[in-house]
Design a protein around this motif. Structure first.
Motif, PDB file in Angstrom:
ATOM      1  N   VAL A  99      37.000  29.796  43.877  1.00  0.00           N
ATOM      2  CA  VAL A  99      36.733  30.924  44.784  1.00  0.00           C
ATOM      3  C   VAL A  99      37.984  31.788  44.970  1.00  0.00           C
ATOM      4  O   VAL A  99      37.973  32.987  44.706  1.00  0.00           O
ATOM      5  CB  VAL A  99      36.235  30.392  46.145  1.00  0.00           C
ATOM      6  N   VAL A 100      39.064  31.158  45.424  1.00  0.00           N
ATOM      7  CA  VAL A 100      40.297  31.897  45.724  1.00  0.00           C
ATOM      8  C   VAL A 100      41.062  32.227  44.452  1.00  0.00           C
ATOM      9  O   VAL A 100      41.574  33.339  44.286  1.00  0.00           O
ATOM     10  CB  VAL A 100      41.175  31.078  46.693  1.00  0.00           C
ATOM     11  N   GLY A 101      41.159  31.245  43.545  1.00  0.00           N
ATOM     12  CA  GLY A 101      41.943  31.464  42.332  1.00  0.00           C
ATOM     13  C   GLY A 101      41.404  32.590  41.468  1.00  0.00           C
ATOM     14  O   GLY A 101      42.166  33.438  40.985  1.00  0.00           O
ATOM     15  N   SER A 102      40.106  32.614  41.250  1.00  0.00           N
ATOM     16  CA  SER A 102      39.528  33.683  40.435  1.00  0.00           C
ATOM     17  C   SER A 102      39.681  35.037  41.111  1.00  0.00           C
ATOM     18  O   SER A 102      39.871  36.059  40.440  1.00  0.00           O
ATOM     19  CB  SER A 102      38.050  33.385  40.180  1.00  0.00           C
ATOM     20  N   LYS A 103      39.621  35.055  42.439  1.00  0.00           N
ATOM     21  CA  LYS A 103      39.802  36.301  43.176  1.00  0.00           C
ATOM     22  C   LYS A 103      41.219  36.849  42.985  1.00  0.00           C
ATOM     23  O   LYS A 103      41.403  38.042  42.688  1.00  0.00           O
ATOM     24  CB  LYS A 103      39.522  36.073  44.660  1.00  0.00           C
ATOM     25  N   ILE A 104      42.213  35.986  43.149  1.00  0.00           N
ATOM     26  CA  ILE A 104      43.601  36.423  42.989  1.00  0.00           C
ATOM     27  C   ILE A 104      43.871  36.888  41.556  1.00  0.00           C
ATOM     28  O   ILE A 104      44.486  37.934  41.324  1.00  0.00           O
ATOM     29  CB  ILE A 104      44.561  35.292  43.381  1.00  0.00           C
ATOM     30  N   ALA A 105      43.404  36.112  40.573  1.00  0.00           N
ATOM     31  CA  ALA A 105      43.647  36.464  39.174  1.00  0.00           C
ATOM     32  C   ALA A 105      42.964  37.769  38.801  1.00  0.00           C
ATOM     33  O   ALA A 105      43.548  38.613  38.101  1.00  0.00           O
ATOM     34  CB  ALA A 105      43.160  35.328  38.275  1.00  0.00           C
ATOM     35  N   SER A 106      41.742  37.978  39.258  1.00  0.00           N
ATOM     36  CA  SER A 106      41.026  39.206  38.906  1.00  0.00           C
ATOM     37  C   SER A 106      41.632  40.422  39.597  1.00  0.00           C
ATOM     38  O   SER A 106      41.710  41.512  39.006  1.00  0.00           O
ATOM     39  CB  SER A 106      39.548  39.069  39.275  1.00  0.00           C
ATOM     40  N   GLU A 107      42.088  40.264  40.850  1.00  0.00           N
ATOM     41  CA  GLU A 107      42.718  41.388  41.548  1.00  0.00           C
ATOM     42  C   GLU A 107      43.991  41.839  40.841  1.00  0.00           C
ATOM     43  O   GLU A 107      44.170  43.033  40.550  1.00  0.00           O
ATOM     44  CB  GLU A 107      43.040  40.999  42.989  1.00  0.00           C
ATOM     45  N   LEU A 108      44.876  40.887  40.568  1.00  0.00           N
ATOM     46  CA  LEU A 108      46.127  41.252  39.913  1.00  0.00           C
ATOM     47  C   LEU A 108      45.887  41.704  38.476  1.00  0.00           C
ATOM     48  O   LEU A 108      46.586  42.594  37.974  1.00  0.00           O
ATOM     49  CB  LEU A 108      47.092  40.059  39.940  1.00  0.00           C
TER      50      LEU A 108
END
Length: 245
Positions: A99-108
């Motif tokens: 949930v959090v990891g994919s969000k951070i990776a996709s944002e950056l």
């Protein structure tokens, strides 16, 4: 050699993340934004998973303890230690990696592909500290809090499931929770929570920050970040258990 290159670039990213601090007000605003997005974004799935983890653990533990010589309070003792030592910190963090990891990776990754990171660097701002540090600190604050909430809800779920399934009464469940309680178990789960939070946020930020290509590569980097985070979470889980237990 490729693995060593990735590790070295990851360590250099961590070094750049904590060097050359910019305006503290700007950092504080971004930090609070990340705490809100990580916490409230992941809270519903954490609540649901934690409640049913406790319920299922109670039912399955009672199914395995069939001897009449074993007191019913032993069930809640096993559920308590299993939830605190393993289920809440490890299983929930594996879910948060998605949930959090994919969000951070996709944002950056989206910021890198759309050249927003390059534009920020042209203005003389340290993008590693401005974009990555607030996300890592936000995860270090919010994820352990979610783990504590997860442990509480899992124990509540086990209590309700034990009562509804006529496995043991709520009084017996509460007595078992207090028997042979070791405060170190809570401390150990928090150590795991902080370790896993750092791994999830920093590794996901790494794969998103250094993505190359277009939208297809963003999706691949998010998937890679989740896979690597889950593997390292399980590895760190074993290392911490071997060293501290």
């Amino acid at each position: 050699m490729h693995l060593l290159t990735q590790i070295g670039r990851y360590l250099l990213m961590l070094k750049g993340m904590i060097s050359k601090p910019e305006n503290k007000k700007m950092y504080w605003k971004e930090f609070m934004t990340q705490c809100y997005e990580i916490g409230f974004g992941a809270m519903p799935i954490v609540l649901i998973i934690s409640f049913f983890l406790g319920a299922v653990t109670t039912v399955q533990t009672a199914y395995q303890l069939v001897s009449p010589l074993i007191p019913k309070t032993t069930i809640s003792m096993i559920v308590r230690d299993t939830i605190m030592l393993e289920l809440s910190p490890t299983v929930v963090c594996v879910v948060l990696a998605g949930v959090v990891g994919s969000k951070i990776a996709s944002e950056l990754g989206n910021m890198r592909v759309s050249e927003q990171i390059d534009a920020i660097e042209i203005m003389g701002i340290n993008t590693k500290s401005y974009l990555i540090l607030p996300r890592v600190l936000g995860a270090l604050v919010v994820i352990p809090a979610l783990i504590v909430l997860s442990m509480f809800l899992a124990l509540i779920g086990g209590r309700i499931a034990g009562s509804l399934a006529n496995i043991l009464s709520t009084e017996s469940y509460d007595i078992g929770l207090r028997q042979n309680f070791k405060p170190f178990n809570v401390f150990f789960s928090l150590i795991k929570a902080y370790t896993f939070a750092f791994l999830i946020s920093s590794i996901s930020a790494y794969f998103g920050y250094y993505v190359k290509g277009g939208s297809l590569e963003i999706g691949r980097s998010s998937t890679t970040a989740v896979i690597v985070s889950c593997i390292l979470i399980l590895l760190a889980d074993y290392v911490l258990a071997a060293l501290l237990l």
